[in-house]
Design a protein around this motif. Structure first.
Motif, PDB file in Angstrom:
ATOM      1  N   ARG A 161      40.788 -11.553  15.146  1.00 56.18           N
ATOM      2  CA  ARG A 161      41.275 -10.219  15.477  1.00 56.18           C
ATOM      3  C   ARG A 161      40.343  -9.142  14.955  1.00 56.18           C
ATOM      4  O   ARG A 161      40.727  -7.993  14.844  1.00 56.18           O
ATOM      5  N   SER A 162      39.129  -9.516  14.609  1.00 50.09           N
ATOM      6  CA  SER A 162      38.202  -8.514  14.097  1.00 50.09           C
ATOM      7  C   SER A 162      37.752  -7.603  15.235  1.00 50.09           C
ATOM      8  O   SER A 162      37.661  -8.009  16.389  1.00 50.09           O
ATOM      9  N   ILE A 163      37.505  -6.388  14.887  1.00 51.42           N
ATOM     10  CA  ILE A 163      37.159  -5.358  15.852  1.00 51.42           C
ATOM     11  C   ILE A 163      35.667  -5.075  15.740  1.00 51.42           C
ATOM     12  O   ILE A 163      35.123  -5.047  14.632  1.00 51.42           O
ATOM     13  N   PRO A 164      34.988  -4.854  16.845  1.00 53.15           N
ATOM     14  CA  PRO A 164      33.556  -4.534  16.779  1.00 53.15           C
ATOM     15  C   PRO A 164      33.292  -3.323  15.881  1.00 53.15           C
ATOM     16  O   PRO A 164      34.059  -2.356  15.882  1.00 53.15           O
ATOM     17  N   ARG A 165      32.229  -3.407  15.123  1.00 54.75           N
ATOM     18  CA  ARG A 165      31.890  -2.372  14.138  1.00 54.75           C
ATOM     19  C   ARG A 165      31.756  -0.986  14.785  1.00 54.75           C
ATOM     20  O   ARG A 165      32.218   0.008  14.229  1.00 54.75           O
ATOM     21  N   ALA A 166      31.141  -0.922  15.949  1.00 56.42           N
ATOM     22  CA  ALA A 166      30.939   0.376  16.614  1.00 56.42           C
ATOM     23  C   ALA A 166      32.281   1.034  16.951  1.00 56.42           C
ATOM     24  O   ALA A 166      32.447   2.247  16.772  1.00 56.42           O
ATOM     25  N   ALA A 167      33.246   0.258  17.424  1.00 55.33           N
ATOM     26  CA  ALA A 167      34.568   0.798  17.764  1.00 55.33           C
ATOM     27  C   ALA A 167      35.284   1.292  16.506  1.00 55.33           C
ATOM     28  O   ALA A 167      35.923   2.354  16.526  1.00 55.33           O
ATOM     29  N   CYS A 168      35.163   0.534  15.421  1.00 59.83           N
ATOM     30  CA  CYS A 168      35.776   0.947  14.150  1.00 59.83           C
ATOM     31  C   CYS A 168      35.171   2.248  13.649  1.00 59.83           C
ATOM     32  O   CYS A 168      35.881   3.156  13.226  1.00 59.83           O
ATOM     33  N   ASP A 169      33.838   2.303  13.693  1.00 63.59           N
ATOM     34  CA  ASP A 169      33.146   3.506  13.212  1.00 63.59           C
ATOM     35  C   ASP A 169      33.550   4.730  14.030  1.00 63.59           C
ATOM     36  O   ASP A 169      33.799   5.801  13.473  1.00 63.59           O
ATOM     37  N   GLU A 170      33.615   4.554  15.341  1.00 63.06           N
ATOM     38  CA  GLU A 170      33.998   5.682  16.190  1.00 63.06           C
ATOM     39  C   GLU A 170      35.438   6.125  15.895  1.00 63.06           C
ATOM     40  O   GLU A 170      35.719   7.319  15.826  1.00 63.06           O
ATOM     41  N   PHE A 171      36.349   5.176  15.715  1.00 59.85           N
ATOM     42  CA  PHE A 171      37.740   5.517  15.394  1.00 59.85           C
ATOM     43  C   PHE A 171      37.816   6.279  14.074  1.00 59.85           C
ATOM     44  O   PHE A 171      38.496   7.303  13.974  1.00 59.85           O
ATOM     45  N   ARG A 172      37.104   5.783  13.067  1.00 57.02           N
ATOM     46  CA  ARG A 172      37.117   6.461  11.760  1.00 57.02           C
ATOM     47  C   ARG A 172      36.543   7.871  11.865  1.00 57.02           C
ATOM     48  O   ARG A 172      37.111   8.818  11.324  1.00 57.02           O
ATOM     49  N   GLU A 173      35.421   8.007  12.547  1.00 58.94           N
ATOM     50  CA  GLU A 173      34.711   9.292  12.616  1.00 58.94           C
ATOM     51  C   GLU A 173      35.420  10.317  13.504  1.00 58.94           C
ATOM     52  O   GLU A 173      35.366  11.506  13.217  1.00 58.94           O
ATOM     53  N   ARG A 174      36.047   9.854  14.593  1.00 59.32           N
ATOM     54  CA  ARG A 174      36.592  10.793  15.566  1.00 59.32           C
ATOM     55  C   ARG A 174      38.104  11.002  15.475  1.00 59.32           C
ATOM     56  O   ARG A 174      38.609  11.998  15.980  1.00 59.32           O
TER      57      ARG A 174
END
Length: 193
Positions: free
Chosen positions: A66-79
């Protein structure tokens, strides 16, 4: 993807209206932090791998990845996540400042002064009535707001810690605490402006 919480118009009246203040905090927390699992699940791309009929031949006891791609996580955190935390932090900081400032517009200040003067003038014989000496002064609205801000900051700390733990678990983050990561993000936002 969820949207960050909109910033309310900050005025002392907003802070002293504890119902509006609590409603804003509750709504902001519920759309981002309380539903963090749903928000993170929304980042996963469904059916990224095509269905393999052979997968049904073997019973799997381990949990699916269930791990999420790093780019998607980063975008969620930042935006989404950090901007929502920033709005709530700004509201808490502003209202804490209002709570520690003098309040010349307090509608109950005259009433409290009259009650205090009456209580000082009262003659009490506690042998006749042991409860007659009790006097519970009404607290100023700034004191009430200060207590609410302390409570809300404690709630915010707990919620952020829980949210950050789930993000760390699903996104594979092993580093900073929630507050450290948020402060780093705020610093980069200030530096880029």
């Amino acid at each position: 993807m969820s949207q960050p919480s909109p910033r309310p118009h900050l005025t002392p009246q907003f802070c002293f209206n504890q119902t509006a203040l609590r409603d804003f905090l509750r709504t902001s927390r519920s759309t981002i932090d309380d539903s963090i699992t749903q928000n993170l699940n929304a980042l996963l791309t469904p059916s990224a791998k095509p269905f393999d009929p052979a997968s049904t031949a073997v019973r799997r006891l381990d949990a699916p990845d269930r791990s999420i791609p790093r780019a998607a996580c980063d975008e969620f955190r930042e935006r989404v996540l950090f901007p929502s935390w920033k709005v709530r932090s700004d509201v808490l900081d502003y209202c804490a400042g209002v709570a520690t400032s003098p309040d010349p517009d307090d509608p109950d200040s005259v009433l409290r002064q009259v009650e205090d003067d009456r209580a000082r003038e009262r003659v009490v014989d506690e042998r006749l009535d042991p409860y007659s000496g009790r006097y519970f002064p009404q607290e100023a609205r700034t004191e009430s707001l200060a207590m609410l801000m302390r409570n809300e900051r404690a709630v915010e700390k707990i919620i952020r810690s829980r949210t950050w733990g789930l993000i760390g678990e699903r996104c594979g983050l092993k580093s900073d605490s929630a507050e450290d990561a948020f402060m780093k993000w705020r610093k980069t936002q200030r530096d880029s402006s």
